[in-house]
Design a protein around this motif. Structure first.
Motif, PDB file in Angstrom:
ATOM      1  N   LYS A 105       0.779  -1.154   0.013  1.00 14.63           N
ATOM      2  CA  LYS A 105      -0.134   0.077   0.040  1.00 14.63           C
ATOM      3  C   LYS A 105       0.735   1.282   0.025  1.00 14.63           C
ATOM      4  CE  LYS A 105      -4.200   2.066   0.331  1.00 14.63           C
ATOM      5  NZ  LYS A 105      -4.966   1.911  -0.651  1.00 14.63           N
ATOM      6  N   TYR A 106       0.797   2.092  -0.990  1.00 13.34           N
ATOM      7  CA  TYR A 106       1.671   3.454  -0.954  1.00 13.34           C
ATOM      8  C   TYR A 106       1.102   4.325  -0.074  1.00 13.34           C
ATOM      9  CZ  TYR A 106       4.043   7.395  -3.064  1.00 13.34           C
ATOM     10  OH  TYR A 106       4.784   8.393  -3.212  1.00 13.34           O
ATOM     11  N   GLU A 107       2.058   4.879   0.742  1.00  7.17           N
ATOM     12  CA  GLU A 107       1.674   5.806   1.882  1.00  7.17           C
ATOM     13  C   GLU A 107       2.227   7.078   1.495  1.00  7.17           C
ATOM     14  OE1 GLU A 107      -0.531   5.193   3.831  1.00  7.17           O
ATOM     15  OE2 GLU A 107      -0.980   2.742   3.738  1.00  7.17           O
ATOM     16  N   GLY A 108       2.905   7.548   0.313  1.00  3.37           N
ATOM     17  CA  GLY A 108       3.502   8.687   0.054  1.00  3.37           C
ATOM     18  C   GLY A 108       2.634   9.898  -0.289  1.00  3.37           C
ATOM     19  N   ASP A 109       3.301  10.832  -0.970  1.00  2.00           N
ATOM     20  CA  ASP A 109       2.704  12.036  -1.394  1.00  2.00           C
ATOM     21  C   ASP A 109       1.442  12.104  -2.332  1.00  2.00           C
ATOM     22  OD1 ASP A 109       4.406  13.446   0.111  1.00  2.00           O
ATOM     23  OD2 ASP A 109       5.832  13.954  -1.199  1.00  2.00           O
ATOM     24  N   SER A 110       0.671  12.625  -2.026  1.00  2.37           N
ATOM     25  CA  SER A 110      -0.556  12.650  -3.213  1.00  2.37           C
ATOM     26  C   SER A 110       0.088  13.248  -4.514  1.00  2.37           C
ATOM     27  CB  SER A 110      -1.535  13.469  -2.763  1.00  2.37           C
ATOM     28  OG  SER A 110      -1.248  14.916  -2.591  1.00  2.37           O
ATOM     29  N   ILE A 111       1.051  14.085  -4.668  1.00  2.51           N
ATOM     30  CA  ILE A 111       1.467  14.611  -5.971  1.00  2.51           C
ATOM     31  C   ILE A 111       3.161  13.994  -5.869  1.00  2.51           C
ATOM     32  CG2 ILE A 111       2.112  16.297  -7.510  1.00  2.51           C
ATOM     33  CD1 ILE A 111      -0.918  15.996  -6.706  1.00  2.51           C
ATOM     34  N   ILE A 112       3.570  13.052  -6.618  1.00  2.00           N
ATOM     35  CA  ILE A 112       4.900  12.466  -6.722  1.00  2.00           C
ATOM     36  C   ILE A 112       5.686  13.321  -7.636  1.00  2.00           C
ATOM     37  CG2 ILE A 112       5.988  10.387  -6.981  1.00  2.00           C
ATOM     38  CD1 ILE A 112       3.561   8.818  -6.530  1.00  2.00           C
ATOM     39  N   THR A 113       6.909  13.941  -7.036  1.00  2.00           N
ATOM     40  CA  THR A 113       7.681  14.616  -7.921  1.00  2.00           C
ATOM     41  C   THR A 113       8.795  13.523  -8.737  1.00  2.00           C
ATOM     42  OG1 THR A 113       7.613  16.796  -6.545  1.00  2.00           O
ATOM     43  CG2 THR A 113       9.477  16.536  -7.979  1.00  2.00           C
ATOM     44  N   LEU A 114       9.033  13.606  -9.886  1.00  2.00           N
ATOM     45  CA  LEU A 114       9.676  12.569 -10.518  1.00  2.00           C
ATOM     46  C   LEU A 114      11.122  13.267 -10.967  1.00  2.00           C
ATOM     47  CD1 LEU A 114       6.800  11.236 -12.859  1.00  2.00           C
ATOM     48  CD2 LEU A 114       7.727  10.089 -10.846  1.00  2.00           C
ATOM     49  N   ALA A 115      11.875  12.837 -10.675  1.00  2.00           N
ATOM     50  CA  ALA A 115      13.418  13.242 -10.977  1.00  2.00           C
ATOM     51  C   ALA A 115      13.402  13.060 -12.597  1.00  2.00           C
ATOM     52  CB  ALA A 115      14.407  12.255 -10.548  1.00  2.00           C
ATOM     53  N   PRO A 116      14.303  14.045 -13.225  1.00  4.44           N
ATOM     54  CA  PRO A 116      14.352  14.198 -14.570  1.00  4.44           C
ATOM     55  C   PRO A 116      14.767  12.854 -15.156  1.00  4.44           C
ATOM     56  CG  PRO A 116      15.063  16.189 -13.723  1.00  4.44           C
ATOM     57  CD  PRO A 116      14.896  15.310 -12.645  1.00  4.44           C
ATOM     58  N   ASN A 117      14.676  12.602 -16.229  1.00  2.00           N
ATOM     59  CA  ASN A 117      14.793  11.121 -16.720  1.00  2.00           C
ATOM     60  C   ASN A 117      14.746  11.337 -18.532  1.00  2.00           C
ATOM     61  OD1 ASN A 117      14.560   8.428 -18.150  1.00  2.00           O
ATOM     62  ND2 ASN A 117      14.611   7.753 -15.923  1.00  2.00           N
ATOM     63  N   PRO A 118      15.958  11.015 -19.141  1.00  2.00           N
ATOM     64  CA  PRO A 118      15.842  10.910 -20.632  1.00  2.00           C
ATOM     65  C   PRO A 118      14.542  10.192 -21.121  1.00  2.00           C
ATOM     66  CG  PRO A 118      18.114  10.504 -20.003  1.00  2.00           C
ATOM     67  CD  PRO A 118      17.013  10.407 -18.493  1.00  2.00           C
ATOM     68  N   LEU A 119      14.139   9.274 -20.585  1.00  5.17           N
ATOM     69  CA  LEU A 119      12.833   8.536 -21.260  1.00  5.17           C
ATOM     70  C   LEU A 119      11.684   9.523 -21.052  1.00  5.17           C
ATOM     71  CD1 LEU A 119      13.497   4.806 -20.071  1.00  5.17           C
ATOM     72  CD2 LEU A 119      13.241   5.769 -22.380  1.00  5.17           C
ATOM     73  N   TYR A 120      11.545   9.846 -19.892  1.00  5.26           N
ATOM     74  CA  TYR A 120      10.648  11.092 -19.773  1.00  5.26           C
ATOM     75  C   TYR A 120      10.539  12.081 -20.687  1.00  5.26           C
ATOM     76  CZ  TYR A 120      10.114   8.887 -15.211  1.00  5.26           C
ATOM     77  OH  TYR A 120      10.152   8.051 -13.994  1.00  5.26           O
ATOM     78  N   GLU A 121      11.637  12.746 -20.973  1.00 10.44           N
ATOM     79  CA  GLU A 121      11.910  13.969 -21.785  1.00 10.44           C
ATOM     80  C   GLU A 121      11.561  13.585 -23.316  1.00 10.44           C
ATOM     81  OE1 GLU A 121      15.989  15.175 -21.363  1.00 10.44           O
ATOM     82  OE2 GLU A 121      15.456  15.656 -19.023  1.00 10.44           O
ATOM     83  N   SER A 122      12.113  12.239 -23.727  1.00 11.10           N
ATOM     84  CA  SER A 122      11.987  11.875 -25.132  1.00 11.10           C
ATOM     85  C   SER A 122      10.148  11.410 -25.348  1.00 11.10           C
ATOM     86  CB  SER A 122      12.743  10.584 -25.177  1.00 11.10           C
ATOM     87  OG  SER A 122      12.292  10.052 -26.562  1.00 11.10           O
ATOM     88  N   TYR A 123       9.877  10.979 -24.335  1.00  8.17           N
ATOM     89  CA  TYR A 123       8.140  10.764 -24.367  1.00  8.17           C
ATOM     90  C   TYR A 123       7.326  11.990 -24.624  1.00  8.17           C
ATOM     91  CZ  TYR A 123       3.473   9.232 -23.252  1.00  8.17           C
ATOM     92  OH  TYR A 123       2.432   9.026 -23.389  1.00  8.17           O
ATOM     93  N   ILE A 124       7.822  12.930 -23.793  1.00  9.58           N
ATOM     94  CA  ILE A 124       7.091  14.086 -23.799  1.00  9.58           C
ATOM     95  C   ILE A 124       7.145  14.750 -25.210  1.00  9.58           C
ATOM     96  CG2 ILE A 124       7.011  16.585 -22.864  1.00  9.58           C
ATOM     97  CD1 ILE A 124       5.694  14.557 -21.133  1.00  9.58           C
ATOM     98  N   HIS A 125       8.190  14.775 -25.626  1.00 10.49           N
ATOM     99  CA  HIS A 125       8.582  15.540 -26.887  1.00 10.49           C
ATOM    100  C   HIS A 125       8.059  14.879 -28.044  1.00 10.49           C
ATOM    101  CE1 HIS A 125      12.467  17.320 -25.366  1.00 10.49           C
ATOM    102  NE2 HIS A 125      11.572  18.095 -25.067  1.00 10.49           N
ATOM    103  N   SER A 126       7.735  13.469 -27.738  1.00 10.55           N
ATOM    104  CA  SER A 126       6.979  12.783 -28.779  1.00 10.55           C
ATOM    105  C   SER A 126       5.448  12.938 -28.856  1.00 10.55           C
ATOM    106  CB  SER A 126       7.256  11.276 -28.785  1.00 10.55           C
ATOM    107  OG  SER A 126       6.302  10.564 -27.579  1.00 10.55           O
ATOM    108  N   LEU A 127       4.820  13.738 -27.900  1.00  8.16           N
ATOM    109  CA  LEU A 127       3.240  13.781 -27.748  1.00  8.16           C
ATOM    110  C   LEU A 127       2.842  15.057 -28.683  1.00  8.16           C
ATOM    111  CD1 LEU A 127       2.855  13.279 -23.999  1.00  8.16           C
ATOM    112  CD2 LEU A 127       2.413  11.631 -25.850  1.00  8.16           C
ATOM    113  N   GLN A 128       3.941  15.924 -28.893  1.00  2.00           N
ATOM    114  CA  GLN A 128       3.803  17.021 -29.936  1.00  2.00           C
ATOM    115  C   GLN A 128       2.690  16.727 -30.996  1.00  2.00           C
ATOM    116  OE1 GLN A 128       6.436  19.775 -30.798  1.00  2.00           O
ATOM    117  NE2 GLN A 128       5.418  21.388 -31.474  1.00  2.00           N
TER     118      GLN A 128
END
Length: 268
Positions: A105-128
């Motif tokens: 059971k996850y008991e952490g923050d309701s909004i999870i801050t994600l560390a920068p990641n090349p995979l995240y950046e590439s994915y976001i750019h692909s959404l345009q």
């Protein structure tokens, strides 16, 4: 004016854009949302913390959360963010296909801050290219992008499986503690009922047993008490307090305040 919005997207991929002026409000988040801050600053106030996001920040907003938001464009610019909503059916299908399950059971923050990641950046750019592809004919393409988002999140943060694949609904919790923590959210009673694990009828019945008054009456009294404290003891302006505490508008707040305390909030 702060108003509740159900952050239920018209599409799976949602672009938020505001020009020149700040925008504030409240939202109920019914589905997990993977988001990237493109420009401007975003402040989210949840039940557990205050979160601030700047350009280049990634976040995962957990489902079934109440938040207040403030979107601030940069000087001479515009506020921009992009969110990908991961609905329960998509996650269930993914879970069955790939065998992912929540283990703890996850008991952490309701909004999870994600560390920068090349995979995240590439994915976001692909959404345009998908910004204008929300028509039904592109459903299969959009479905692939949702599955890709899940894979990218799990690759960058494997522990997120305990968030994404927890399909349980809110359980019945301590109502007194819940209401004292969330009274400042201007949401309908059915939302409070759902998040406390109750039907609306059970919520009202349990509420009156605990507080000995109706929910609407208690909410107004509790908000006014907090407003009086913040104005008198913390020196806050009435125009700031009414927004923070869930009143619809300043005139209604001032009328209710004067009726309760015998003096206008501006005279404290």
């Amino acid at each position: 004016m702060l108003t509740e919005n159900k952050l239920s997207p018209q599409s799976e991929i949602h672009y938020s854009c505001y020009y020149t002026r700040s925008c504030g409000g409240e939202q109920f988040i019914p589905e997990h949302a993977f988001s990237f801050q493109i420009s401007g600053n975003l402040t989210l106030t949840g039940t557990d913390n205050v979160y601030t996001f700047s350009p280049g920040d990634f976040r995962l907003s957990r489902r079934n959360q109440l938040v207040k938001f403030l979107k601030e464009p940069p000087p001479g610019g515009e506020f921009k963010s992009i969110s990908v909503f991961l609905d329960q059916q998509t996650l269930r299908n993914f879970s069955m296909e790939y065998g992912y399950k929540a283990q703890n059971k996850y008991e952490g923050d309701s909004i999870i801050t994600l560390a920068p990641n090349p995979l995240y950046e590439s994915y976001i750019h692909s959404l345009q290219p998908y910004e204008h592809m929300q028509q039904s004919g592109n459903k299969n393409l959009l479905s692939l992008k949702l599955r890709e988002a899940i894979l990218v999140l799990l690759q960058g943060n494997p522990e997120l499986k305990d968030v994404l694949f927890d399909f349980s609904e809110p359980g019945k919790i301590d109502l007194e503690g819940f209401m004292n923590k969330n009274f400042h959210f201007n949401v309908q009673l059915k939302r409070f009922a759902y998040l406390s694990g109750r039907s609306l009828a059970t919520f009202k019945r349990d509420f009156e047993k605990i507080f000995h008054m109706t929910p609407n009456r208690w909410l107004q009294q509790r908000r006014l008490q907090e407003a009086h404290y913040q104005i008198k003891e913390q020196g806050k302006a009435p125009s700031d307090v009414y927004l923070e505490l869930g009143f619809q508008d300043l005139s209604h707040f001032s009328f209710a305040f004067k009726k309760t305390f015998g003096v206008a909030p501006s005279r404290i």
